[in-house]
Each structure stands twice: as C-alpha cells, then as structure tokens.
Write a protein that holds these residues in place. Structure first.
Motif, PDB file in Angstrom:
ATOM      1  N   ARG A  50      -5.090   3.055  -3.495  1.00 59.04           N
ATOM      2  CA  ARG A  50      -3.831   3.460  -2.661  1.00 59.04           C
ATOM      3  C   ARG A  50      -3.272   1.790  -2.124  1.00 59.04           C
ATOM      4  NH1 ARG A  50      -3.979   9.093   0.887  1.00 59.04           N
ATOM      5  NH2 ARG A  50      -4.958  10.159  -1.104  1.00 59.04           N
ATOM      6  N   CYS A  51      -3.982   0.905  -2.390  1.00 54.13           N
ATOM      7  CA  CYS A  51      -3.625  -0.555  -2.127  1.00 54.13           C
ATOM      8  C   CYS A  51      -3.063  -1.380  -3.313  1.00 54.13           C
ATOM      9  CB  CYS A  51      -4.687  -1.413  -1.436  1.00 54.13           C
ATOM     10  SG  CYS A  51      -4.963  -0.664   0.365  1.00 54.13           S
TER      11      CYS A  51
ATOM     12  N   ILE B 201       1.952   9.589  -0.716  1.00 57.07           N
ATOM     13  CA  ILE B 201       1.172   8.981  -1.512  1.00 57.07           C
ATOM     14  C   ILE B 201       2.068   8.269  -2.726  1.00 57.07           C
ATOM     15  CG2 ILE B 201      -1.229   9.511  -0.964  1.00 57.07           C
ATOM     16  CD1 ILE B 201      -0.898  10.988  -3.548  1.00 57.07           C
TER      17      ILE B 201
ATOM     18  N   ARG C 215       0.681  -1.290   0.130  1.00 60.51           N
ATOM     19  CA  ARG C 215       0.085  -0.228   0.089  1.00 60.51           C
ATOM     20  C   ARG C 215       0.697   1.128   0.082  1.00 60.51           C
ATOM     21  NH1 ARG C 215      -2.620   0.420   6.090  1.00 60.51           N
ATOM     22  NH2 ARG C 215      -0.586   0.353   7.280  1.00 60.51           N
TER      23      ARG C 215
ATOM     24  N   ASP D 260       2.283   4.903   1.246  1.00 59.70           N
ATOM     25  CA  ASP D 260       2.548   5.461   2.527  1.00 59.70           C
ATOM     26  C   ASP D 260       1.481   6.530   2.756  1.00 59.70           C
ATOM     27  OD1 ASP D 260       3.780   6.883   4.727  1.00 59.70           O
ATOM     28  OD2 ASP D 260       5.537   6.780   3.823  1.00 59.70           O
ATOM     29  N   PRO D 261       0.924   6.301   3.840  1.00 57.05           N
ATOM     30  CA  PRO D 261      -0.285   7.431   4.081  1.00 57.05           C
ATOM     31  C   PRO D 261       0.384   8.853   4.281  1.00 57.05           C
ATOM     32  CG  PRO D 261      -0.313   5.808   5.681  1.00 57.05           C
ATOM     33  CD  PRO D 261       0.892   5.531   4.846  1.00 57.05           C
ATOM     34  N   LYS D 262       1.612   9.161   4.551  1.00 58.78           N
ATOM     35  CA  LYS D 262       2.315  10.504   4.585  1.00 58.78           C
ATOM     36  C   LYS D 262       2.718  10.952   3.155  1.00 58.78           C
ATOM     37  CE  LYS D 262       3.673   9.834   9.381  1.00 58.78           C
ATOM     38  NZ  LYS D 262       4.679  10.005  10.444  1.00 58.78           N
TER      39      LYS D 262
END
Length: 243
Positions: free
Chosen positions: A215-216, A186, A180, A182-184
């Motif tokens: 995002r995955c 993309i 996925r 990185d949340p911080k």
C-alpha cells in the motif's frame, strides 16, 4: 477794411486774430468771399486732422509691435527655461531608473544565491532540495524522519520532476517516496498532501497489490513499485527552497 489790404506779416503774428478779422470783412463783402474763406480754412483743418490721425495710428502700431516683441521674447525665455527644467527632470528620472535597475539586479542575484542554497548533503533541483538517505526506514519511519528536518517524502508529480530526480540515483537502490494508497479506496493512489496521483511512472506489471498488503510507493532508482509499508528501504526527502 478791404480784404486785399491785409498784410502777410500780421497773418504770421496772429493768425487767429487776423483770420477772424478777415472772416468778418468777408461777411461784410458778401457770401462769395465768405464761402472761399470757409472752404480754404476747412481744407486746412482736414489735412491737419488727417496727419494727426495717421500719426496716432502709426504710434499705436509701433506700440503694438513693441508689446508683441516683448511678450514674444518673454515667452521664448520661459519656454527655454521650461525646456531646460524638463531636460533636467528627464535626466534625473533616467538616473533614478538606472539606479533602481541596478538595485533590482543586485537583489535578484542575492535572491538567486539564497534560493540555490540547500543544506549540506542536499541536492538542488528547480525550486526544491532533495536528500537521499543512507539509512533505511519503514515508510512511516521515513515520513517522520523527513518531518524532523522540515521536509516531506518526495512527491514526484510530473515527468520533468521525475527525470530530474532520476539523475540523483546511483546504482539500484530502493527509496520510499511520498506515495500511498487511499485508506478508503485501495485502488486510488494519493500523495502525502492528499492530492490524487495524475502522473505515474510505474514499472512494468506494477502496481500489483500482492496479498493486499502493498500500500506504499517506492522508486527502484527510477520506475515506481508498490510495496508493504513495513519494509525497510532508503528514502528521499524533499523541501522547498526558501527565498
């Protein structure tokens, strides 16, 4: 008494006494006779002393030879005994080494059997077991299902692993993998354990981040694709084989 009248019979019976009398008579007859007697008697004593000395030296040599022979014999016996003991120790050590090698081989075979055993329905590849689900889940649901059976969404970290996992696919099925954004950030992809992706197997034009929602990561039976985490797909669980 005249020295010429001395009987030979008396000399045999008491040499010392007659010799003393003769010596005294020679003293009375003059220095010349005395010198002759001293010279003769001195030579006799020298010969006897030489013989005795030679006999002693010979005896000492014989004793030394006997001592050396005895010591040499004892040393040879000790060396033979020591050599026999060393041979026995070497043979014992070799037997123990063979026994140890057999035990190690048996243990290795047992460990190999244990390590190659995966749960029913799982596939053994290298040091991991893989489960290809028949049910569909969202990416988060799939992750939790893998956690329930002490595993995780598969992390395909290199080409060899990718090729191995690809052999498990039949048909064109989409499977979630442990990938996925990185949340911080993309634009950075990470595996479930937080390590950044270095090896990739993206399909052509992928990842494309349509509508900023993809995002995955999932694999379309081989190549990767980015997708919305809320889509329902099959999934691949991975667990390390315990030994």
């Amino acid at each position: 008494m005249n020295v010429n009248t001395v009987s030979t019979g008396h000399l045999k019976n008491d040499d010392r006494f007659i010799g003393l009398e003769v010596y005294k008579a020679m003293e009375n007859n003059g220095p010349a006779e005395k010198g002759k007697f001293e010279s003769c008697f001195g030579k006799s004593r020298s010969i006897v002393f030489t013989i005795v000395l030679c006999a002693l030296i010979l005896l000492i040599c014989i004793i030394l030879i006997i001592v050396v022979w005895v010591l040499n014999s004892a040393t040879c016996r000790e060396l033979k005994t020591l050599d026999l003991q060393v041979s026995k120790l070497q043979q014992h050590a070799m037997e123990e080494q063979d026994d140890l090698n057999t035990k190690v081989a048996n243990l290795s075979n047992l460990m190999e059997k244990i390590c190659t055993a995966c749960p029913v329905g799982w596939h053994a590849i290298d040091s991991s077991c893989y489960y290809l689900s028949e049910e569909k889940m969202t990416w988060y649901g799939a992750r939790n299902e893998c956690y329930k059976v002490d595993s995780f969404l598969a992390m395909i970290t290199d080409r060899k692993k990718s090729d191995s996992v690809n052999t498990l696919f039949t048909g064109s099925i989409r499977y979630w993998i442990g990938l996925r954004r990185d949340p911080k950030n993309i634009h950075i992809w990470k595996w479930l354990d937080g390590t950044e992706v270095t090896f990739t197997n993206w399909a052509v034009t992928q990842p494309n981040l349509i509508n900023q929602s993809q995002r995955c990561g999932e694999t379309s039976s081989g190549p990767w694709n980015d997708e919305s985490c809320n889509f329902w797909y099959n999934y691949i669980c991975e667990k390390k084989r315990s030994c």
